[in-house]
Design an enzyme around this catalytic site. Sequence first.
Site, PDB file in Angstrom:
ATOM      1  N   GLY A   1       0.659  -1.208  -0.035  1.00  0.00           N
ATOM      2  CA  GLY A   1       0.074   0.071  -0.086  1.00  0.00           C
ATOM      3  C   GLY A   1       0.799   1.342   0.190  1.00  0.00           C
ATOM      4  O   GLY A   1       0.231   2.436  -0.795  1.00  0.00           O
TER       5      GLY A   1
ATOM      6  N   GLY B   1       6.750   4.383   7.786  1.00  0.00           N
ATOM      7  CA  GLY B   1       5.480   3.550   8.110  1.00  0.00           C
ATOM      8  C   GLY B   1       5.000   3.587   9.585  1.00  0.00           C
ATOM      9  O   GLY B   1       4.001   3.438  10.037  1.00  0.00           O
ATOM     10  N   GLU B   2       6.242   3.186  10.297  1.00  0.00           N
ATOM     11  CA  GLU B   2       5.997   2.841  11.873  1.00  0.00           C
ATOM     12  C   GLU B   2       5.628   4.108  12.682  1.00  0.00           C
ATOM     13  O   GLU B   2       4.957   4.104  13.398  1.00  0.00           O
ATOM     14  CB  GLU B   2       7.178   2.175  12.338  1.00  0.00           C
ATOM     15  CG  GLU B   2       7.694   1.204  11.435  1.00  0.00           C
ATOM     16  CD  GLU B   2       6.844  -0.178  10.996  1.00  0.00           C
ATOM     17  OE1 GLU B   2       6.289  -0.631  11.752  1.00  0.00           O
ATOM     18  OE2 GLU B   2       7.279  -0.652  10.007  1.00  0.00           O
TER      19      GLU B   2
END
Lengths: 747, 209
Positions: free
Chosen positions: A472, A708-709
């Site tokens: 994604g 992302g994290e």
Amino acid sequence: MDKLFFDTNAPMADLDRVDGRAKVTGAAKYAAEYDLPGMTYGVLAGSNITKGTITAIDTKGAEKAPGVIAVITHLNAPKIPGYDEGTNPAKGQTGGKGLRIFNDNIIRFNGQPIALVIADTFERATYAASLIKAQYNKEAPHTDLVDAMKTDKPLEGQRYNEVVRGEKDAWKGAPVKIESTYIMPIHVHNPMELHATTVRWDGDDKVTVWEKTQGVKSTQQSVMQAFKLEEKNVQVNAQYVGGGFGAALRTWPHAIAALMGAKKTGKPLKLVLTRPQMFTLVGYRPEAIQKIAIGANTDGRLMGMMHEAAAITSTYEAFNEGLVKMTLQLYACANVTTKYNIYQLDVSTPTWMRGPGEATGSFPLECGLDELSYALKMDPIELRLRNYAETDPENGKPYSSKFLKEAYELGKDKIDWKRRNPEPKSMKDGEWQVGYGMSTGLFGAFRGQANLAAKLYADGTLLLQSAVSDSGPGTATAMVQIASDAMGIPANKIRFELGDSSLPPGPTQGGSSTTSTLGAAVSNACVTLKKKLAEAAKKSPVFGGDVAVESLDFSKGELSLKGDDSKRLSYGDVIKGAALSSIDVIENAVPNPAMQKYSAYSYSVHFVRVKVHPLTGVVRIDKIVTAADAGKIVSYKTAESQMIGGVVGGLGGALMEEGVIDHRYGRWVNNNLADYHVPVHADVPHIEAYFVNKPDPVLNPVGSKGMGEIALIGFAAAVANAIYHATGKRIRQLPITPDKILEANSI
Amino acid sequence: MTNEHEDDVLRAAHSRRSFLKRTTAAAAITLAPAALVKAAEDKLDEKGAEYFEKLPLQIEVNGKPYSLQVEPRVTLLDLLREQLHLTGSKKGCDYGQCGACTVHVDGQRVLSCLSLAVMQDGKKITTIEGLQNGDDLHPMQEAFIEHDGFQCGYCTPGQIMSAVACIREGHAKNDADIREYMSGNICRCGAYPNIVDAIKDVVKKGGVK
Ligand code: FES
Ligand code: FES
């Protein structure tokens, strides 16, 4: 417009997603969407008990049901050669052995697959699976962490040892201190795409798998190990992946079941998990109970910290993650003690979920800092700045880059922090109580190894290929952007191919490292392409032999001589002139050895403004500002979406997400999307994401760090802190639902 | 109306099955008794019965007429995905909880996982594959790309079909309305703010037909 607070010389690219058209037209195909001739459908039947053994299993009804081709149970399952080795074919993660599906009659968790029913249609397989009847020898389930902490011993081993930096218990002697316990329930990834595996055996030792995976190469390896196959005989495809968030990082037992089933029947097979199965068969973020204690001097300097965490794992695997690490890493504090305990319960194995470790650990840490700030009567940002780590507190190394201060500034400015009255319960909007809260998130900035093929064709188009998959974030888009910038080729002339294990091996998409790892390969490949172009240009009369790379410009798809741009030639003409059809590069990019001298982290700073309704306990998040130091932003549009997406995940964890197991039976209570609440449109306000956008000069040639994290890490704490500021109520248990607010005592 | 239709379906299925059982029994007496009695014992007549239990279904999907024989328990979503191979409509839950399977039935948004295919007889279905006009994307598809209203793309067809209907229904007058009337479509990637922006953009540019 001012998203780029600290402007770098390069404008932030704003490319539309390269796979956007496929995704908005329905043309994008996910793992369960390949139509193979003679397709069969596999459906898993699960155990009704939580712990015990199967004493008898009646499959006759299912076998006789219309359309049924085969039923597989532990009694007749084909041999999986990899099972016998003791290694775990469905790849182990951090300890223990993965569930070897249909290998024995032992039930280890509720819903564990006991049979695979294969039929010629989905409906027939589903119906037949309902006819599987098992008898069990049942044992009492043990699934409650609170009980386990009283009666069980946590696992022992190096990973669980107490870590003492400096002096133990130093916090106790501090003039100002806090000590609290924070509770976080199970969180479930729940990507919108159900996990699915489509399998076609092309002979006894050759197989093609369409899999929902964040790593086509790691899936390929798992299948090879399980079935003892050669690499060239295992083809794994994952062209599109409908979200992962960690749940598609390993090859789960249902995929092995699908491979087994297709092998047994000799027909292609598609197996799609149901949404309830998504709660037990593909991992989750483990429940955790954590103690935090922080002591500071009256000037706010930290004297000592203690963080002790207890979390759950299954009886067959010791899943562990860096739950207490952030407490050792974020602040300059000489005396820190951490202890991480995991307890083995009758549940399925948890796994990494977005922000693994830190998402859980940041909740007590960043709420604890907030508690301390009120105890000190000090602004929470000021408190953090007073303990700002200029070097890595764990090892004293300098940072390859750190712009956390800038991120604080940026976020503080955008949320209008100065409007916050520091006094809790002091701000109102009509009958609503208003509160501001903030928190910090951190995650290691990693870089792995990546291989990539690049082909520059005579028509001026560029093809890039690597065996990665994209769940994604927009990997292909970011890579196209990097190549476009480096080569001066318009993005629409560059294609990035992924999702195919036969391409040059790329990294698994996890740990916020894809752009760093793969981007480096793209960047290096472009450097090599330029060299080769210069070499090929020797043949052209245009440059009269003056073709040292340094003396050439590469832009707009052309080579030109620096200082005399009348001498120019398109890449295509260079290639044609050298009588080539393309210029090919195979790149193997490895981490920069210079990084050994440095530490690297990405940082996020979350700010929220909440409104709390005092009579009903309803919380509305009014405004969200997130600022990140994630290095250079490669592709602005996708980066912004990724930050927003992480924040939405954090919002779910803060206010609504909670996996509930009925401990009397060890059975899930809310294993569906109506009962396990995730954020929907109505829960999510406009979200502002900002980037410091300064390149990291060492980590990789692109200058990016992970994102992302950190997008999610710390967010729950920012919400809890804002609710405290609004109401004077410190809620230490997630999710912060209205009942908890109503029941809590105010200051 | 719907109930009557359901009754018809059930009656039809019942009479087919009884007919088949009778004929199987009759055949058993007159033809090869041993084999057929064994077949009956093994419930093979169930296998045969099931064949006759398919119901005729005439539907139009994306402007194309289909004349089908479908088991009554097949959902519209599974018909689209598994039989017509129109996989643009997604399965995110199969229980009406996520919106990924949203399609238009006679212009109204419907959760295709909660709709039996046989109940759509004579209806016009539009799926994401039928939204564009030739090579030209629907304005909502364009807006989703422009505003990056997705990441993984899995909820996207459902979001887009819902968004088009949301505007048509007059439920896209302001942000709060849009958020309320789009709340049946979950996006786990969290693209909500961008989706709202995309819908507002389409409204601003003149809405949808
Ligand atoms: S698949 Fe239909 S609502 Fe989820
Ligand atoms: S884009 Fe992934 S679920 Fe919405």
